[in-house]
Design a protein around this motif. Structure first.
Motif, short mmCIF file in Angstrom:
data_model
loop_
_atom_site.label_atom_id
_atom_site.label_comp_id
_atom_site.label_asym_id
_atom_site.label_seq_id
_atom_site.Cartn_x
_atom_site.Cartn_y
_atom_site.Cartn_z
N THR A 359 -0.49 6.37 6.83
CA THR A 359 -1.04 5.05 7.08
C THR A 359 0.03 4.14 7.68
N ASN A 360 1.25 4.23 7.13
CA ASN A 360 2.34 3.42 7.69
C ASN A 360 2.57 3.77 9.15
N ALA A 361 2.58 5.09 9.44
CA ALA A 361 2.79 5.51 10.83
C ALA A 361 1.71 4.89 11.72
N ALA A 362 0.47 4.93 11.24
CA ALA A 362 -0.63 4.37 12.03
C ALA A 362 -0.49 2.85 12.15
N LYS A 363 0.02 2.22 11.09
CA LYS A 363 0.14 0.76 11.09
C LYS A 363 1.26 0.29 12.01
N TYR A 364 2.40 1.00 11.94
CA TYR A 364 3.58 0.51 12.65
C TYR A 364 3.80 1.19 14.00
N THR A 365 2.76 1.84 14.54
CA THR A 365 2.86 2.44 15.88
C THR A 365 1.77 1.83 16.76
N ASN A 403 16.48 -0.64 1.89
CA ASN A 403 15.48 -1.53 1.24
C ASN A 403 14.06 -0.98 1.32
N LEU A 404 13.93 0.11 2.03
CA LEU A 404 12.61 0.63 2.35
C LEU A 404 11.76 0.90 1.10
N PHE A 405 12.42 1.38 0.05
CA PHE A 405 11.66 1.79 -1.13
C PHE A 405 11.65 0.75 -2.23
N PHE A 408 7.65 -4.76 -2.87
CA PHE A 408 7.37 -6.04 -2.22
C PHE A 408 8.31 -6.33 -1.04
N ASP A 409 9.13 -5.32 -0.65
CA ASP A 409 10.04 -5.57 0.46
C ASP A 409 9.39 -5.13 1.76
N ARG A 410 9.11 -6.09 2.62
CA ARG A 410 8.56 -5.74 3.92
C ARG A 410 9.65 -6.04 4.94
N LEU A 411 9.93 -5.07 5.79
CA LEU A 411 11.00 -5.27 6.75
C LEU A 411 10.46 -5.99 7.97
N GLU A 420 -1.26 -5.76 8.15
CA GLU A 420 -1.52 -5.98 6.72
C GLU A 420 -0.68 -5.03 5.86
N GLY A 421 -0.32 -5.49 4.68
CA GLY A 421 0.50 -4.66 3.77
C GLY A 421 1.09 -5.52 2.68
N THR A 422 1.50 -4.87 1.61
CA THR A 422 2.04 -5.62 0.48
C THR A 422 3.50 -5.28 0.22
N GLY A 423 3.98 -4.23 0.86
CA GLY A 423 5.34 -3.80 0.57
C GLY A 423 5.40 -2.95 -0.68
N LEU A 424 4.25 -2.51 -1.14
CA LEU A 424 4.23 -1.70 -2.37
C LEU A 424 4.18 -0.20 -2.06
N GLY A 425 3.58 0.12 -0.90
CA GLY A 425 3.29 1.52 -0.57
C GLY A 425 4.46 2.47 -0.74
N LEU A 426 5.59 2.16 -0.09
CA LEU A 426 6.70 3.11 -0.14
C LEU A 426 7.40 3.10 -1.50
N ALA A 427 7.36 1.94 -2.20
CA ALA A 427 7.93 1.89 -3.55
C ALA A 427 7.18 2.86 -4.44
N ILE A 428 5.85 2.84 -4.33
CA ILE A 428 5.03 3.75 -5.13
C ILE A 428 5.28 5.20 -4.68
N GLY A 449 11.10 4.97 16.96
CA GLY A 449 10.16 5.65 16.05
C GLY A 449 10.83 6.11 14.77
N SER A 450 10.01 6.62 13.86
CA SER A 450 10.54 7.05 12.57
C SER A 450 9.99 8.41 12.19
N LYS A 451 10.71 9.05 11.27
CA LYS A 451 10.21 10.33 10.75
C LYS A 451 10.43 10.33 9.23
N PHE A 452 9.34 10.50 8.51
CA PHE A 452 9.40 10.60 7.05
C PHE A 452 9.15 12.05 6.67
N THR A 453 10.05 12.62 5.86
CA THR A 453 9.84 14.01 5.43
C THR A 453 9.81 14.06 3.90
P1 ADP Z 1 3.61 -2.17 3.56
O1 ADP Z 1 2.47 -2.42 2.64
O2 ADP Z 1 4.27 -3.43 4.01
O3 ADP Z 1 3.34 -1.22 4.63
P2 ADP Z 1 5.44 -0.15 2.55
O4 ADP Z 1 6.17 -0.12 1.25
O5 ADP Z 1 4.52 0.96 2.86
O6 ADP Z 1 4.71 -1.54 2.59
O7 ADP Z 1 6.52 -0.24 3.66
C1 ADP Z 1 7.62 -1.14 3.55
C2 ADP Z 1 8.11 -1.57 4.90
O8 ADP Z 1 8.75 -0.48 5.56
C3 ADP Z 1 7.00 -2.01 5.83
O9 ADP Z 1 6.71 -3.37 5.65
C4 ADP Z 1 7.61 -1.74 7.20
O10 ADP Z 1 8.42 -2.84 7.59
C5 ADP Z 1 8.54 -0.55 6.98
N1 ADP Z 1 7.92 0.73 7.42
C6 ADP Z 1 7.30 1.63 6.66
N2 ADP Z 1 6.88 2.70 7.38
C7 ADP Z 1 7.25 2.46 8.65
C8 ADP Z 1 7.13 3.18 9.90
N3 ADP Z 1 6.51 4.38 9.95
N4 ADP Z 1 7.64 2.62 10.99
C9 ADP Z 1 8.27 1.43 10.93
N5 ADP Z 1 8.42 0.69 9.81
C10 ADP Z 1 7.94 1.20 8.68
#
Ligand code: ADP
Length: 602
Positions: A359-365, A403-405, A408-411, A420-428, A449-453
């Motif tokens: 979902t993050n990939a779809a959101k931030y691409t 800070n990614l994880f 409530f931290d949104r970069l 849209e987002g809460t900054g909770l997704g990656l913490a969880i 771009g990014s790669k999450f493994t």
């Molecule tokens: P959010 O609900 O804001 O998406 P996440 O915890 O999932 O919260 O992600 C935290 C932050 O990490 C996001 O606000 C975004 O800035 C950054 N992020 C996460 N995934 C990506 C990605 N694939 N590409 C770029 N930035 C990302």
């Protein structure tokens, strides 16, 4: 001479106890304060004893002998009364409040008695190396001592059942040894036993006074319990809140879904889709908050079951495609065919982890590609799943990766504010991966771009899954089950309306009722249904209770599906264990409804 040596040793020994006691941390209670006072007075007593013995030995005619003897008698009065106060305190403090006021009263009494003792006459005479004292002052001290012993004995005998007996032991020793000591001293005046007795008893009390360490631990435990309670209250509140939010959401999603099936103008259809999208986001937020609070309260459990990996991947692909929508993004998938098909692990959490990343990939691409890869390494019955999601999105600055994880931290808020987002997704996600003993790695080039493994170990159940009928068409075609009868039981009128509306398109015969009693009545009256959808949280009689009662009816074999807004993980297993045939969470998803109706009505 031996007496003096013994006194010196006793002084040194006692001095050590005083140092240890006062250098340790303790909680200030009346008991510990009293003990501190006993220690101080006792050390003064030993010094006085030491002084009078030395004077008797080396300078019998010294004028200091008399005042020192008097001070020693005053010490005996003081310490006896302190022991009396301590005995009364431990005997009655649970029933009466004994506090500072009483303590000051005691000090006043000690002062008065000490004054009397001081002004009463005292005489000395010596024989051999020993100084004898006699006179009214000595007699007065003996009377105070005798009365103190009597009061202590009375308290101990009256209360020994109430007070932990251990606490009384030194006091009993004090009374008995004191009396014995007084006799011995009368017969063998050179033996100096009274101060020893007091010293010994005060030392023994070190172990029986409300142990300062134990009190500290108790207080810490209390504080921890309170914090835990507060945390539990928070989790419960969030869980209730999420439940409350889900109920109206159920109506919004349900009616929107039903509207989409109606013949409405295209613009209206678009708007309804937006409503559904917004509801989905809201649901995601509610679930996220619930998850994070559960993780923080250490309540999130990993529930392992058997599952088919390809089904999960299929679902993930479908969900991601919906999320990408119309964006010019090429969604590539690659699935290693050698990966075992049936695994054992927590598939709900696995899906949640991967869905978050997708979902993050779809959101931030904005454009380009998203590549979803699943491969595996097999070792000793364990399949290490290696799942990666690469995108050509906005990327992450290297200094922000740490800070990614964080919750409530949104970069890059200025850049992502519209997403849209809460900054909770990656913490969880991170917490879940940790709970499942896995690893998550992020590589990113800012602007590129990014790669999450993610690497997760799962047990292998079978390399090949049993062949099943293709389910995919369920999502496209509108299923119908003409002639089938469905009973919906839910106390909430709006929920009933939603269920009716959703079930209408299946061309089934729906009956709705708002309580379990009526359901039981209907079944007893031999009304027949093909399936029952039953809300669990109903007043008076819950869905679970209703189910138990239904099962008691002879010949009852209608499948009962629990319908609940309680979407905490593990709920499905819980309801299956309770005897329900399946579980449907609110807001009701069309695909889930399709699955259940197909399973039980076909
Ligand atoms: P959010 O609900 O804001 O998406 P996440 O915890 O999932 O919260 O992600 C935290 C932050 O990490 C996001 O606000 C975004 O800035 C950054 N992020 C996460 N995934 C990506 C990605 N694939 N590409 C770029 N930035 C990302």
């Amino acid at each position: 001479m031996y007496g003096l040596l013994l006194q010196i040793v006793s002084f040194l020994f006692f001095f050590l106890i005083v140092v240890i006691y006062f250098s340790k941390k303790r909680i200030n209670t009346i008991e510990t304060k009293l003990y501190s006072l006993l220690l101080v007075i006792n050390i003064i007593g030993i010094l006085l004893d030491l002084a009078s013995t030395s004077l008797a030995l080396f300078d019998r005619s010294n004028i200091l002998l008399k005042p020192i003897s008097k001070l020693y008698l005053i010490y005996l009065i003081g310490i006896s009364l302190l022991f009396v106060y301590y005995t009364i305190f431990i005997s009655y403090s649970q029933r009466f409040s004994i506090g500072k006021k009483h303590f000051y009263g005691l000090l006043a009494i000690i002062c008065v008695l000490a004054g009397i003792c001081f002004f009463l006459p005292l005489y000395n005479f010596s024989e051999g190396n020993i100084v004898y004292t006699y006179g009214a002052s000595t007699t007065f001290t003996k009377i105070v001592g005798a009365i103190s012993y009597s009061i202590m004995l009375f308290c101990i005998i009256r209360n020994y059942k109430i007070v932990r007996f251990k606490k009384y032991l030194p006091l009993l020793a004090f009374v008995l040894l004191g009396v014995l000591g007084a006799f011995i001293q009368m017969v063998y005046p050179e033996m100096l036993v009274i101060t020893f007795t007091i010293t010994y008893v005060t030392f023994a009390m070190y172990f029986t006074i409300e142990n300062p360490d134990m009190r500290l631990i108790e207080q810490l435990n209390l504080a921890r319990d309170q914090a835990e309670k507060a945390n539990n209250a928070k989790t419960e509140f969030l869980s209730n809140m999420s439940h409350e939010i889900r109920t109206p959401l159920n109506a919004i999603v349900g009616f929107s879904q039903a509207l989409l099936e109606e013949d409405i103008p295209d613009t209206a259809k678009e708007e309804v889709k937006d409503i559904m999208m917004a509801s989905d986001n809201l649901l995601e937020i509610v679930n996220g908050i619930l998850d994070i609070s559960k993780i923080e309260a250490n309540k999130l459990e990993i529930i392992n079951t058997e599952y088919q990996l390809n089904k999960i991947i299929k679902e993930l692909v479908t969900l991601t495609k919906t999320r990408i929508g119309e964006k010019p993004i090429e969604f590539r998938t690659s699935f290693d065919p050698s990966t075992p098909e049936v695994l054992y692990g927590d598939h709900t959490r696995l899906k949640q982890i991967v869905l978050n990343i997708l979902t993050n990939a779809a959101k931030y691409t904005k454009e380009g590609f998203i590549e979803f890869k699943v491969s595996s390494v097999i070792k000793e019955g364990i399949c290490r799943l290696i799942i990666s999601v690469e995108d050509s999105g906005i990327g992450i600055k290297p200094e922000k990766i740490d800070n990614l994880f964080t919750k409530f931290d949104r970069l890059e808020v200025e850049k992502t504010i519209t997403i849209e987002g809460t900054g909770l997704g990656l913490a969880i996600t991170k917490k879940l991966v940790d709970l499942m003993h896995g690893k998550i790695v992020v590589q990113s080039v800012y602007g590129k771009g990014s790669k999450f493994t993610v690497a997760l170990d799962q047990k292998i159940v079978a390399t090949k899954a049993p062949v099943e009928i293709e389910e995919a068409k369920m999502e496209i075609e509108q299923l119908t089950f003409e002639g089938k009868r469905i009973l919906v039981v839910d106390d909430n009128k709006v929920n009933l309306k939603v269920a009716m509306r959703l079930l209408k398109s299946y061309k089934v015969d729906v009956e709705v009722i708002d309580n379990g009693f009526e359901a039981i009545e209907k079944i007893k009256n031999k009304e027949s249904y093909d399936i029952i959808l039953m809300d669990d949280m109903m007043p008076k009689m819950s869905g679970t209770e209703t189910l138990q009662k239904l099962k008691e009816i002879e010949d009852f074999h209608i499948p009962v599906i629990s319908l609940t807004a309680n979407a905490i993980s593990g709920m499905r297993e819980k309801y299956l264990n309770l005897g329900f045939n399946d579980y449907l969470s609110k807001p009701i998803e069309k695909t889930e409804l399709n699955r259940i109706l197909t399973k039980f009505l076909k």
